[in-house]
Each structure stands twice: as C-alpha cells, then as structure tokens.
Design a protein around this motif. Structure first.
Motif, PDB file in Angstrom:
ATOM      1  N   GLU A 305      41.583  72.245  22.017  1.00  0.00           N
ATOM      2  CA  GLU A 305      40.374  71.622  22.543  1.00  0.00           C
ATOM      3  C   GLU A 305      40.816  70.512  23.499  1.00  0.00           C
ATOM      4  OE1 GLU A 305      36.275  69.462  20.909  1.00  0.00           O
ATOM      5  OE2 GLU A 305      38.014  69.656  19.592  1.00  0.00           O
ATOM      6  N   ARG A 306      40.161  70.416  24.653  1.00  0.00           N
ATOM      7  CA  ARG A 306      40.616  69.446  25.653  1.00  0.00           C
ATOM      8  C   ARG A 306      39.425  68.797  26.350  1.00  0.00           C
ATOM      9  NH1 ARG A 306      45.356  71.768  28.972  1.00  0.00           N
ATOM     10  NH2 ARG A 306      46.198  71.629  26.865  1.00  0.00           N
ATOM     11  N   TRP A 307      39.557  67.496  26.544  1.00  0.00           N
ATOM     12  CA  TRP A 307      38.571  66.728  27.302  1.00  0.00           C
ATOM     13  C   TRP A 307      39.199  66.320  28.629  1.00  0.00           C
ATOM     14  CZ3 TRP A 307      33.810  65.900  24.941  1.00  0.00           C
ATOM     15  CH2 TRP A 307      33.753  66.135  23.564  1.00  0.00           C
ATOM     16  N   PHE A 308      38.403  66.323  29.666  1.00  0.00           N
ATOM     17  CA  PHE A 308      38.842  65.841  30.976  1.00  0.00           C
ATOM     18  C   PHE A 308      37.939  64.674  31.372  1.00  0.00           C
ATOM     19  CE2 PHE A 308      39.860  70.380  30.802  1.00  0.00           C
ATOM     20  CZ  PHE A 308      41.227  70.366  31.089  1.00  0.00           C
ATOM     21  N   ARG A 325      42.497  63.714  40.628  1.00  0.00           N
ATOM     22  CA  ARG A 325      43.149  63.026  39.517  1.00  0.00           C
ATOM     23  C   ARG A 325      42.199  63.031  38.324  1.00  0.00           C
ATOM     24  NH1 ARG A 325      43.292  57.749  43.275  1.00  0.00           N
ATOM     25  NH2 ARG A 325      41.072  57.230  43.328  1.00  0.00           N
ATOM     26  N   CYS A 326      42.770  62.974  37.141  1.00  0.00           N
ATOM     27  CA  CYS A 326      41.941  62.941  35.944  1.00  0.00           C
ATOM     28  C   CYS A 326      42.779  62.523  34.746  1.00  0.00           C
ATOM     29  CB  CYS A 326      41.272  64.295  35.682  1.00  0.00           C
ATOM     30  SG  CYS A 326      42.332  65.532  34.919  1.00  0.00           S
ATOM     31  N   LYS A 327      42.091  62.260  33.646  1.00  0.00           N
ATOM     32  CA  LYS A 327      42.731  61.968  32.367  1.00  0.00           C
ATOM     33  C   LYS A 327      42.408  63.116  31.418  1.00  0.00           C
ATOM     34  CE  LYS A 327      42.104  57.006  33.112  1.00  0.00           C
ATOM     35  NZ  LYS A 327      41.402  55.784  32.655  1.00  0.00           N
ATOM     36  N   ALA A 328      43.455  63.768  30.924  1.00  0.00           N
ATOM     37  CA  ALA A 328      43.276  64.880  29.989  1.00  0.00           C
ATOM     38  C   ALA A 328      43.545  64.389  28.579  1.00  0.00           C
ATOM     39  CB  ALA A 328      44.224  66.028  30.341  1.00  0.00           C
ATOM     40  N   LEU A 329      42.658  64.733  27.651  1.00  0.00           N
ATOM     41  CA  LEU A 329      42.785  64.346  26.246  1.00  0.00           C
ATOM     42  C   LEU A 329      42.782  65.611  25.411  1.00  0.00           C
ATOM     43  CD1 LEU A 329      42.848  62.079  24.094  1.00  0.00           C
ATOM     44  CD2 LEU A 329      40.340  62.203  24.067  1.00  0.00           C
ATOM     45  N   ASP A 330      43.897  65.877  24.760  1.00  0.00           N
ATOM     46  CA  ASP A 330      44.092  67.113  24.006  1.00  0.00           C
ATOM     47  C   ASP A 330      43.980  66.823  22.509  1.00  0.00           C
ATOM     48  OD1 ASP A 330      44.673  69.849  24.771  1.00  0.00           O
ATOM     49  OD2 ASP A 330      46.476  69.694  23.557  1.00  0.00           O
TER      50      ASP A 330
END
Length: 822
Positions: A305-308, A325-330
């Motif tokens: 599951e991943r949030w961007f 650009r982005c921040k990925a949260l796994d």
C-alpha cells in the motif's frame, strides 16, 4: 476475442533458424494438468505424518502474557506443539535486508513476546488429521494484554503512535531521497505547476488457486530437511532459513513440482517453512501444512500500500512535462520479510514511459499493525507507474490537454531506444506511440463521440481511459545496496543444463521453479530449434529440486525473468550441446565440426544427408561405446550460466542500470456509469503488449489476460481493508471478490514485437502488466464523471460506493488539486 499482431519493419531479432520459436505450439504441461495428474505440494503424503495448524492472534497488537498447551496435548491424536519461546531458543531472527533502523527488527517463525497483526501465528499444533489440528487449536490458551494499534501509515511516525518494534526505536523501517536532473531549473522553466496533495494506492494481492503448503521431513542421521513446497523462490528461502536454523544451506532440500500460481506471493513463506522444519525435527515425523483461505488473506504477503503526498508537476504551455517531485509513503505491515526492497525497485521505472529528466522522490517506508507485504505481480513498480499515469491524466484534465495527445507528446520515442533514464536504467526497445495507436484502433476510439451520445440516451455516463506500464524483466540485485550498503548482493544469474542421454533423449534441467507460465514448453521450443529436433523430442524436467537441479543462489521464478535469464541459460546450454554433438559426429565421420549440421533429429554432413547419425547413435557412442577414440569424445552434457552484464549502481547518485529488459502493455478501457447509483460496467477493453520476441504467442496472450483480470479485480473489487482496531474486513472470498469469467469484459488483444538487443533471443520479461489496467479503469471513471462536476480519481481502488461519493461531492476530490500558472 479479437487479436492483432504487427512487427516493426526496423526490428531485427538475433539470428537463429526458427522453426518452433514464435509458434503457439501446445503446452507440454497441459497433458498432465488437464488430466488431473499434476503434483502439487498438498498432494505429497507420507506415512505417519502430522498436520499443522497455526493458532493465530485475534489482536492486531498485544503482549503475550502466557501460553498453555496442556489441554491440547492431552487430546488423543495430537502429536505436539511449537511455541514462540521454543522458536526463540532454537533459531536466530531472520536476516534483515534493511539497514538501520529496520535492520533491528526481530522476526521469528512464530510470535515472540508480542503479536503485531491480527492473524500472526502464535502457536503451531500438530495432529493426525488436518481437521483435528484445527479443532484442537481451540484448546490452546493464550492470554494477551492488548496494546494500542496503528493501521494508518500516515500516523505511523507520530510521536504518540505506539511502536511495533521497540528495538528499532521508530516505526520507520527505511527512508531515502532520490533526485536526478535539475528540479529547480525545471520548475523555473514551467508555465504551469500542478499540485496534487494526496494519491493512494490500495493494498491488495494476487490470490493463487493453490495456497501455500509444504510437506517437511527431517533426516536425523544427516541433519537434513527435505521440503516439498510451493515456494517460488527457493534460492531466497534457503538464504533466509539456513542462518535462522543455524545450519548450512546443504541441509535444506527444497523440492517443487507443479505450483498453482505464485505472482510473488509465494516468495516469503520462509517463516512457515522454518516452523515446519522445527516441528519435523522435534516430533521425528513428517509434517504437512496447507493454508486455509482466511489464513492466506490474514497473514500471507499483501501487495504494498502506498501514499503519494505533495506531488508537484512542472508543465510547459504546450504540454511538455519537465519534471515532478513527490513524497512516497509505503506501508510494509508488521514485518519486513522482503522489504524494504520496494523502496528501490520502483526506480527501475522512474520516469514511466515518459521523457521526464528531472525527478525527486522522498521515499519513506513504515511498519503498521497489518499483515506483512511481499512482491505482488508488478512489485513496487505497479504503484509508481500508476502514479505517473495519474499525473498524466490529472494534468490533462486540469490544463485542458487531450490525454492521448499529451502521452504521445511526452512518450519516449522509438528512435531514442535504447534509452537511458535519468537514474541510469536503460530501456532496451519499444514503440510506445505505435502500441497506443493499436490499442485505440482495437477499442474503436474514433467512435467514442457516438458511443457517448448513445450512453447518454440511456441515462448513463460513458468514460474512456488508458494506462501504460512497463514490465522490467530480471533484477540487478545490486540495487539492494542502495537500501543497505552493507549487503553483498549484486547482479543476477540463472542456470540450465541440456544433455543427450544414452537412448538419444534430450533432457533439460532448469534452475527455475515455474508456476504455470509454460517453462517446459518454451524451453523445449528453444532447444528444439538449436539442436534440430521437435519439441516433442525434448524432455524438460518438471519443477525444481535443489539437490539435483542445477541452480544459482537466486534461482527461482520472479521479476518476469524467465524469458530472459531462464531461456538465456537454456539457449547457452543448448548451443554448447549442439557444438559437442557436431564435434562427436565429426570424429565419427572424419570431417570438421563445421561440416556437420543438426536437423530432423540427426547429425549429418551438410550437403550429404545420407551420411547421418541419429541422436540415439550419438548418445549411445558417448555413453556406452566410447572406446577407440584418439581423443576424449565430448560428454554431450552442457551446463550454462546466463549472467546479465550488470554493474553495481553508484550509491551516492543512485545511478545505474537496475534491470535488463522492458516490456510494454497499453490498456484501453470503456465504461458506462449509472449516475444515480455509482454502479459502472466495463463495456469494452483492449490490451496491446510488446514483450520483444515472443517464443510462444499463445502463452504470452494468456499472461496478458491474467494481468488484465488482476487489474480489473484491484480496480473494482479487491482490497485488504482494515478497521481502526486492525481487524481485516476482507478475510476470505465472501468479502474479497476476485473476478471470475462472468465479471470479465469483452477483451481485444494485440501485439507488436520490438526485440531486445540485450538478450540472446530478443525476448523480454512480461506478465506483470496489471498496473496499466488499474489505471485504465481509474482514467475511464474520471473521464465519465467530468460531466458531473469533474471529480478527480485519487485512489487506485474505486468500488461503486466510492464512485457514488464522487458524484455526490465532486468538490471533495477537486480540493486535492491546485494549478499555479505564470
């Protein structure tokens, strides 16, 4: 079903006389499988064996206060139990791929000290029948002290959030920044900046027909275990299990025959296999374990599951994409198992199919009170490619571009192949615009205006969407050093053997562990073309046995690698065998090896077919009648290791080639939405794939169909949803709907072939293209709803109630996106 195939005129596959390669010859595996004669892990039985059932935690997070197995052991037919305390005494924690802080995770075969997700195994019970083992598990008394729970990855790093692993001091398992190009210059040059606050890729999984299973025996005399299992990556399993069990890898014999689907899920079963090994040794009897479906859903290998967050895209006024650009949260779940490799594998496809040169990803992976994750058909790349595709459609919608034209404008061009991406990966070949055009042709894109009008006349909203994906075939395991510089993994290889037996039988031994992809058939096709016989004359040994199969440390089936590394090894071994056969025939005929040709099951003098030796004669000469030769005759037994030419990436710049080949799939989807209910139906669907040279087109088409079903399931029905207490709300097929034949839409398939210049056969890995389908459905929903307030699709999973919510309040999703123009 409609099927279209085209081949670029400029493509030139590696030279090889091809009679069988490229043909849809019948699968050799199907005779036994269709007649019910396959042998799967659960089919293996032994006299006196015990059946294992795991007692699982009802809590997502709790201390284990006490365990009492007395009542269970008193029951007749119960052979024994295994607890976490025993595991902690007899084994070491599993090796962690992660650097600090994830390196400190203590992961054992059973819960030790506390449980960290609902469904975690706490005790193993062994009894004389499977049903008794399950029933008697109710007699095991476990006292828990519940602890606070975190199931939302976005809250995992909050100071008030409870720690899963106190030894780590944080719920962060890994983090790293990736940046290539000049982001400041790209955004300075941009005419528009599109900001997307949050996108979410849901947790789901593949659901193999065959669940995880094993029959494990222990030989006290030699200290060796034999595991008849369906683990799809035996090399990795042995590497994880040997140190944990405190034994050398030679003590672990892993055997597979037929495997009923793998999809990456069957890579991380080493904790259960380790428990089986301990029980087989403790009880001095064979033990058998087969999951129940709810156990699989609760505890086996969910997809990431991943949030961007804070996605920003730099766009020129003509639609040229300059960078993002982005921040990925796994969300890794409770244990790392195969993680945090997901934190780097996505970067195999950093720009997607597009010419972005300026990219920054801040990647963070956290642990939560959910089931652990594992590779899942497009592992980590599927999530990232969905992001790049969402960016394209959201930018198009917000700035008024046609989503087809903006793709064509920004696609990597065929004349740029091989194409080096900003982070040093090399896309080997492909023609993305042409594949898209073919998909549009198959779907009838020119008639969409009329179809929209027809749908509107029936009170429905029609939507159209596309999705593009790349299947990166093979893994350069050196990429793991970008996660943990102390790891010694690098490169990759695969092994095969081909020999001519005494009666002229051609026998192939693979290093891989196939799960239905047709390895036996395609390997036989390659060998047959090289040594001049029919695939029917080639026997490919079934399955994998680490004792008699030739194999390498990372042998297995994963990462879409077989068509590249597996068949590369087969070709190499077959070429060597062909040379040996020509040499032996030349020694018999008194000519040079170059004068010998192999054809129609004979070695014969070219131009004089009557001077010929059948393969049986060659086998008999070298194996039984080899006296009298002035020099040693060749052995007619060839082993070949195929090693892709990988280098170790630069750890400072995170630059280097992470995989060898890139197959493409373009999915196109047409849906109709009922605006009153949010219910929608896929009314038309097309897929075009390009996996280089296709050894067996029908097998490729089957893989494409499987990827499509996988995508549609994830887009509409399949998700692992948890409540606030960490209870899985979709624990079985009553609540987790996998699409069946009646759920599948009309499917049109097409193909182009762009042979890879980097592989011996021009092949590429393929089969993981479901990510394109997930996005195609997302894009079609967004397109359909533009007539109803223009909501933005921000989730990969869009069941009917979510579509209804977007129809009721389109502004809620629109608030997620901002556009800043100069």
């Amino acid at each position: 079903m409609t099927s279209v195939e085209t081949t670029p005129e400029t493509s030139a596959a590696p030279t090889l006389e091809r009679e069988f390669i490229g043909q849809s010859v019948p699968r050799k595996e199907d005779r036994r499988l269709l007649q019910g004669q396959g042998v799967f892990a659960d089919d293996i039985k032994r006299w006196g064996m015990g059946y294992i059932h795991f007692v699982r935690s009802p809590h997502a997070h709790a201390k284990i206060v006490s365990i009492d197995v007395t009542k269970a052991l008193e029951l007749k037919g119960v052979y024994g139990t295994l607890t976490g305390d025993e595991v902690a005494i007899q084994t070491d924690p599993f090796f962690q791929i992660a650097s600090e802080p994830g390196a400190h995770v203590q992961d054992y075969a059973l819960a030790v000290g506390k449980v960290r997700y609902a469904g975690e195994p706490v005790v193993a019970v062994v009894a004389e029948t499977r049903e008794l083992a399950r029933d008697v598990s109710e007699l095991v008394e476990v006292e828990y002290e519940p602890l606070p729970v975190v199931v939302d990855a976005r809250l995992a790093l909050d100071p008030e959030t409870p720690l899963l692993h106190e030894e780590c001091g944080t719920n962060r398992s890994w983090s790293g920044d990736y940046e290539w190009g000049d982001l400041d210059a790209a955004f300075a040059e941009a005419d528009h900046v599109v900001r997307i606050k949050e996108l979410h890729f849901d947790r789901f999984n593949s659901t193999p027909l065959e669940l995880n299973a094993a029959l494990v025996e222990y030989n006290r005399g030699t200290g060796q275990w034999t595991m008849h299992s369906n683990n799809q990556f035996p090399g990795f399993a042995a590497i994880m299990m040997g140190p944990a069990l405190r034994v050398g890898l030679d003590k672990l014999r892993i055997v597979t025959q037929d495997i009923g689907g793998g999809f990456g899920n069957k890579i991380t079963s080493h904790p259960q296999l380790t428990a089986c090994c301990l029980l087989a040794r403790k009880l001095n009897r064979p033990v058998q374990w087969t999951e129940w479906r709810t156990e699989f859903h609760q505890s086996m290998s969910h997809g990431n599951e991943r949030w961007f967050h804070d996605v920003e895209v730099a766009v020129k006024s003509d639609g040229t994409l300059l960078g993002f650009r982005c921040k990925a949260l796994d969300d890794a779940g409770a244990y790392l198992r195969y993680e945090p490799l997901g934190g780097v594998i996505w970067s195999q496809v950093t720009p997607g199919l597009y010419r972005w040169r300026n990219i920054r990803i801040e990647f963070t992976q956290v642990m939560t009170n959910k089931a652990p994750v594992s590779p899942n058909r497009g592992y980590s790349r599927m999530q990232h490619l969905w992001l790049t595709e969402r960016i394209i459609d959201i930018v198009a919608a917000e700035l008024g571009f046609d989503p087809i034209e903006i793709r064509k404008l920004n696609y990597i061009k065929p004349e740029q192949m091989p194409y080096e991406t900003p982070n040093g990966c090399v896309y080997d070949s492909g023609d993305y615009p042409r594949a898209l055009d073919l998909a549009l042709e198959l779907i009838g894109h020119d008639a969409l205006v009329e179809r929209r009008a027809d749908a509107e006349s029936r009170g429905l909203l029609l939507g159209f969407g596309v999705g593009s994906t790349l299947d990166s075939g093979t893994n350069n395991f050196a990429q793991s050093q970008l996660i943990n510089p102390e790891l010694q993994f690098s490169g990759n290889n695969e092994v095969a053997m081909v020999k001519l037996d005494i009666l002229g039988e051609v026998v192939v031994t693979l290093g891989t562990a196939p799960q239905g992809q047709g390895h036996e058939t395609t390997a036989a096709q390659v060998v047959a073309d090289i040594i001049g016989c029919s695939p029917d004359d080639v026997t490919v040994r079934v399955g994998h046995d680490s004792y008699w199969n030739t194999h390498a440390g990372f042998s297995g089936t994963y990462a879409s690698q077989f068509a590249v590394t597996g068949l590369g090894a087969v070709k190499g071994a077959a070429d060597e065998l062909a040379g040996q056969m020509q040499k032996l025939a030349s020694m018999v005929f008194g000519c040079g090896p170059d004068d010998i040709e192999l054809a129609e099951g004979h070695a014969r003098i070219a131009g004089n077919p009557e001077a010929a030796l059948p393969f049986m004669a060659l086998g008999a000469i070298v194996n039984a009648g080899n006296a009298g030769f002035a020099e040693d005759p060749p052995p007619l037994n060839a082993r070949y290791v195929f090693r892709p030419a990988f280098d170790v990436p630069d750890q400072e710049t995170k630059f280097g080639n992470l995989t060898l080949t890139y197959a493409t799939q373009i999915h196109a989807c047409v849906i109709e939405v009922d605006p009153e209910t949010g219910y929608y139906e896929i009314v038309d669907y097309a897929v075009v794939d390009d996996c280089g040279s296709r050894v067996n087109p029908k097998i490729v088409e089957g893989q494409v169909m499987g990827a499509t079903a996988h995508a549609i399931g994830a887009a509409i029905w399949e998700t692992f949803a948890y409540d606030e207490e960490g209870n899985l709300l979709t624990p079985n097929f009553y609540d987790y709907h996998v699409p069946h034949a009646l759920d599948m839409p009309p499917l049109k398939t097409g193909a182009i072939e762009s042979p890879s210049p980097f592989t011996p056969l021009g092949t590429k890995g393929m089969g993981e293209g479901g990510g394109a389908g997930i996005h195609a459905v997302c894009a079609a929903i967004q397109d359909a709803l533009r007539q109803a307030g223009k909501p933005i699709v921000c989730d990969s999973h869009n069941p009917y109630h979510r579509v209804w919510s977007m129809l009721q309040d389109p502004g809620a999703t629109r608030a997620n996106v901002e556009v800043h123009s100069k």
